[in-house]
Design a protein around this motif. Sequence first.
Motif, PDB file in Angstrom:
ATOM      1  N   LEU A  47      43.534  35.818  35.147  1.00 28.26           N
ATOM      2  CA  LEU A  47      44.845  36.060  35.486  1.00 28.26           C
ATOM      3  C   LEU A  47      45.136  37.344  36.133  1.00 28.26           C
ATOM      4  O   LEU A  47      44.365  38.196  35.690  1.00 28.26           O
ATOM      5  N   VAL A  48      45.802  37.542  36.917  1.00 28.07           N
ATOM      6  CA  VAL A  48      46.368  38.879  37.547  1.00 28.07           C
ATOM      7  C   VAL A  48      47.488  39.506  37.116  1.00 28.07           C
ATOM      8  O   VAL A  48      47.517  40.626  36.799  1.00 28.07           O
ATOM      9  N   ALA A  49      48.441  38.768  37.019  1.00 29.36           N
ATOM     10  CA  ALA A  49      49.911  39.291  36.760  1.00 29.36           C
ATOM     11  C   ALA A  49      50.751  37.914  36.350  1.00 29.36           C
ATOM     12  O   ALA A  49      50.521  36.923  37.136  1.00 29.36           O
ATOM     13  N   VAL A  50      51.656  38.132  35.371  1.00 37.13           N
ATOM     14  CA  VAL A  50      52.607  37.130  35.059  1.00 37.13           C
ATOM     15  C   VAL A  50      54.028  37.824  34.800  1.00 37.13           C
ATOM     16  O   VAL A  50      53.948  39.118  34.250  1.00 37.13           O
ATOM     17  N   ILE A  51      54.987  36.973  34.968  1.00 35.75           N
ATOM     18  CA  ILE A  51      56.307  37.491  34.891  1.00 35.75           C
ATOM     19  C   ILE A  51      57.112  36.450  34.234  1.00 35.75           C
ATOM     20  O   ILE A  51      57.197  35.151  34.801  1.00 35.75           O
ATOM     21  N   THR A  52      58.312  36.764  33.282  1.00 34.87           N
ATOM     22  CA  THR A  52      59.002  35.928  32.831  1.00 34.87           C
ATOM     23  C   THR A  52      60.186  35.743  33.639  1.00 34.87           C
ATOM     24  O   THR A  52      60.521  36.514  34.500  1.00 34.87           O
ATOM     25  N   SER A  53      61.056  34.639  33.374  1.00 36.57           N
ATOM     26  CA  SER A  53      62.203  34.613  34.133  1.00 36.57           C
ATOM     27  C   SER A  53      63.172  35.816  33.660  1.00 36.57           C
ATOM     28  O   SER A  53      64.124  36.097  34.461  1.00 36.57           O
ATOM     29  N   GLY A  54      62.887  36.421  32.700  1.00 40.95           N
ATOM     30  CA  GLY A  54      63.581  37.464  32.111  1.00 40.95           C
ATOM     31  C   GLY A  54      63.317  38.649  32.706  1.00 40.95           C
ATOM     32  O   GLY A  54      63.720  39.849  32.465  1.00 40.95           O
ATOM     33  N   GLY A  55      62.223  38.881  33.407  1.00 40.35           N
ATOM     34  CA  GLY A  55      61.747  39.821  34.149  1.00 40.35           C
ATOM     35  C   GLY A  55      60.174  40.676  33.378  1.00 40.35           C
ATOM     36  O   GLY A  55      60.063  41.760  33.901  1.00 40.35           O
ATOM     37  N   SER A  56      60.076  40.134  32.342  1.00 40.57           N
ATOM     38  CA  SER A  56      59.061  40.845  31.336  1.00 40.57           C
ATOM     39  C   SER A  56      57.654  40.493  32.169  1.00 40.57           C
ATOM     40  O   SER A  56      57.248  39.250  32.245  1.00 40.57           O
ATOM     41  N   ALA A  57      56.903  41.440  32.520  1.00 38.18           N
ATOM     42  CA  ALA A  57      55.525  41.323  33.107  1.00 38.18           C
ATOM     43  C   ALA A  57      54.414  42.066  32.487  1.00 38.18           C
ATOM     44  O   ALA A  57      54.574  42.847  31.976  1.00 38.18           O
ATOM     45  N   ASN A  58      53.223  41.168  32.534  1.00 34.36           N
ATOM     46  CA  ASN A  58      52.086  41.758  32.216  1.00 34.36           C
ATOM     47  C   ASN A  58      51.035  41.653  33.362  1.00 34.36           C
ATOM     48  O   ASN A  58      51.126  40.740  34.329  1.00 34.36           O
ATOM     49  N   TYR A  59      50.058  42.618  33.313  1.00 36.86           N
ATOM     50  CA  TYR A  59      48.937  42.802  34.329  1.00 36.86           C
ATOM     51  C   TYR A  59      47.576  42.781  33.679  1.00 36.86           C
ATOM     52  O   TYR A  59      47.419  43.295  32.708  1.00 36.86           O
ATOM     53  N   GLU A  60      46.667  42.091  34.462  1.00 30.85           N
ATOM     54  CA  GLU A  60      45.191  42.500  34.159  1.00 30.85           C
ATOM     55  C   GLU A  60      44.989  43.956  34.488  1.00 30.85           C
ATOM     56  O   GLU A  60      45.592  44.617  35.227  1.00 30.85           O
ATOM     57  N   ASP A  61      44.094  44.375  33.536  1.00 33.25           N
ATOM     58  CA  ASP A  61      43.898  45.822  33.530  1.00 33.25           C
ATOM     59  C   ASP A  61      43.535  46.442  34.708  1.00 33.25           C
ATOM     60  O   ASP A  61      43.773  47.694  35.076  1.00 33.25           O
ATOM     61  N   THR A  62      42.634  46.010  35.621  1.00 31.59           N
ATOM     62  CA  THR A  62      42.085  46.409  36.866  1.00 31.59           C
ATOM     63  C   THR A  62      43.177  46.650  37.890  1.00 31.59           C
ATOM     64  O   THR A  62      43.009  47.162  39.053  1.00 31.59           O
ATOM     65  N   VAL A  63      44.197  46.127  37.700  1.00 32.65           N
ATOM     66  CA  VAL A  63      45.249  45.844  38.794  1.00 32.65           C
ATOM     67  C   VAL A  63      46.466  46.929  38.439  1.00 32.65           C
ATOM     68  O   VAL A  63      47.311  46.992  39.006  1.00 32.65           O
ATOM     69  N   LYS A  64      46.613  47.169  37.138  1.00 28.65           N
ATOM     70  CA  LYS A  64      47.727  48.069  36.819  1.00 28.65           C
ATOM     71  C   LYS A  64      47.838  49.371  37.483  1.00 28.65           C
ATOM     72  O   LYS A  64      46.899  50.077  37.852  1.00 28.65           O
ATOM     73  N   GLY A  65      48.865  49.373  38.226  1.00 30.37           N
ATOM     74  CA  GLY A  65      49.288  50.694  38.853  1.00 30.37           C
ATOM     75  C   GLY A  65      49.084  50.537  40.277  1.00 30.37           C
ATOM     76  O   GLY A  65      49.287  51.353  41.062  1.00 30.37           O
ATOM     77  N   ARG A  66      48.477  49.317  40.849  1.00 31.37           N
ATOM     78  CA  ARG A  66      48.293  49.163  42.179  1.00 31.37           C
ATOM     79  C   ARG A  66      49.161  47.908  42.470  1.00 31.37           C
ATOM     80  O   ARG A  66      49.643  47.656  43.726  1.00 31.37           O
ATOM     81  N   PHE A  67      49.153  46.778  41.598  1.00 28.64           N
ATOM     82  CA  PHE A  67      50.002  45.560  41.957  1.00 28.64           C
ATOM     83  C   PHE A  67      51.100  45.414  41.155  1.00 28.64           C
ATOM     84  O   PHE A  67      51.490  45.960  40.000  1.00 28.64           O
ATOM     85  N   THR A  68      52.313  45.046  41.912  1.00 26.01           N
ATOM     86  CA  THR A  68      53.553  44.654  41.033  1.00 26.01           C
ATOM     87  C   THR A  68      53.919  43.340  41.408  1.00 26.01           C
ATOM     88  O   THR A  68      54.043  42.859  42.536  1.00 26.01           O
ATOM     89  N   ILE A  69      54.096  42.626  40.210  1.00 31.61           N
ATOM     90  CA  ILE A  69      54.719  41.053  40.418  1.00 31.61           C
ATOM     91  C   ILE A  69      56.294  41.250  40.391  1.00 31.61           C
ATOM     92  O   ILE A  69      56.778  42.227  39.430  1.00 31.61           O
ATOM     93  N   SER A  70      57.024  40.487  40.724  1.00 28.67           N
ATOM     94  CA  SER A  70      58.570  40.483  40.867  1.00 28.67           C
ATOM     95  C   SER A  70      59.067  39.164  40.952  1.00 28.67           C
ATOM     96  O   SER A  70      57.871  38.263  41.513  1.00 28.67           O
ATOM     97  N   ASN A  71      60.298  38.656  40.689  1.00 30.93           N
ATOM     98  CA  ASN A  71      60.627  37.379  41.134  1.00 30.93           C
ATOM     99  C   ASN A  71      62.184  37.404  41.302  1.00 30.93           C
ATOM    100  O   ASN A  71      62.841  38.296  41.337  1.00 30.93           O
ATOM    101  N   ASP A  72      62.571  36.244  41.976  1.00 26.67           N
ATOM    102  CA  ASP A  72      63.855  36.056  42.466  1.00 26.67           C
ATOM    103  C   ASP A  72      64.173  34.580  41.783  1.00 26.67           C
ATOM    104  O   ASP A  72      63.797  33.492  42.406  1.00 26.67           O
ATOM    105  N   ASN A  73      64.846  34.725  40.663  1.00 25.42           N
ATOM    106  CA  ASN A  73      65.121  33.437  39.891  1.00 25.42           C
ATOM    107  C   ASN A  73      65.785  32.584  40.865  1.00 25.42           C
ATOM    108  O   ASN A  73      65.947  31.011  40.747  1.00 25.42           O
ATOM    109  N   ALA A  74      66.811  33.022  41.733  1.00 26.56           N
ATOM    110  CA  ALA A  74      67.779  32.057  42.544  1.00 26.56           C
ATOM    111  C   ALA A  74      66.958  31.486  43.415  1.00 26.56           C
ATOM    112  O   ALA A  74      67.297  30.248  43.985  1.00 26.56           O
TER     113      ALA A  74
END
Length: 121
Positions: A47-74
């Motif tokens: 796992l690298v990163a995951v985001i819920t439809s509500g916008g809650s995100a989690n990251y694998e430790d080695t990518v924190k601060g470097r990667f950003t996950i986002s979503n467009d529900n529409a």
Amino acid sequence: QVQLVESGGGLVQDGGSLRLSCAASGRIFSINDMGWYRQAPGKQRELVAVITSGGSANYEDTVKGRFTISNDNAKNTVYLQMNSLKPEDTAVYYCKARLKMWYGGTLREYWGQGTQVTVSS
């Protein structure tokens, strides 16, 4: 059925940036979450990163601060902005969605075909 189509992979130099996109289409009632995984040669998929439809995100430790996950529900789309890339980030990146195809349906997982990210030193 459901299809996930990824784009945005490629070759970049150490310290560079890339942005991955993954669009889900087909029979979709609701998406619970979408995420990015990667698999390097000879290693297990992680796992690298995951985001819920509500916008809650989690990251694998080695990518924190470097990667950003986002979503467009529409658009049923998830993005992964990758900055300060390192050679050890080289892998095939896969998108995964957990969703329901109809009201009251079972939560199911779908995967994209993968996109190669190569970071040269």
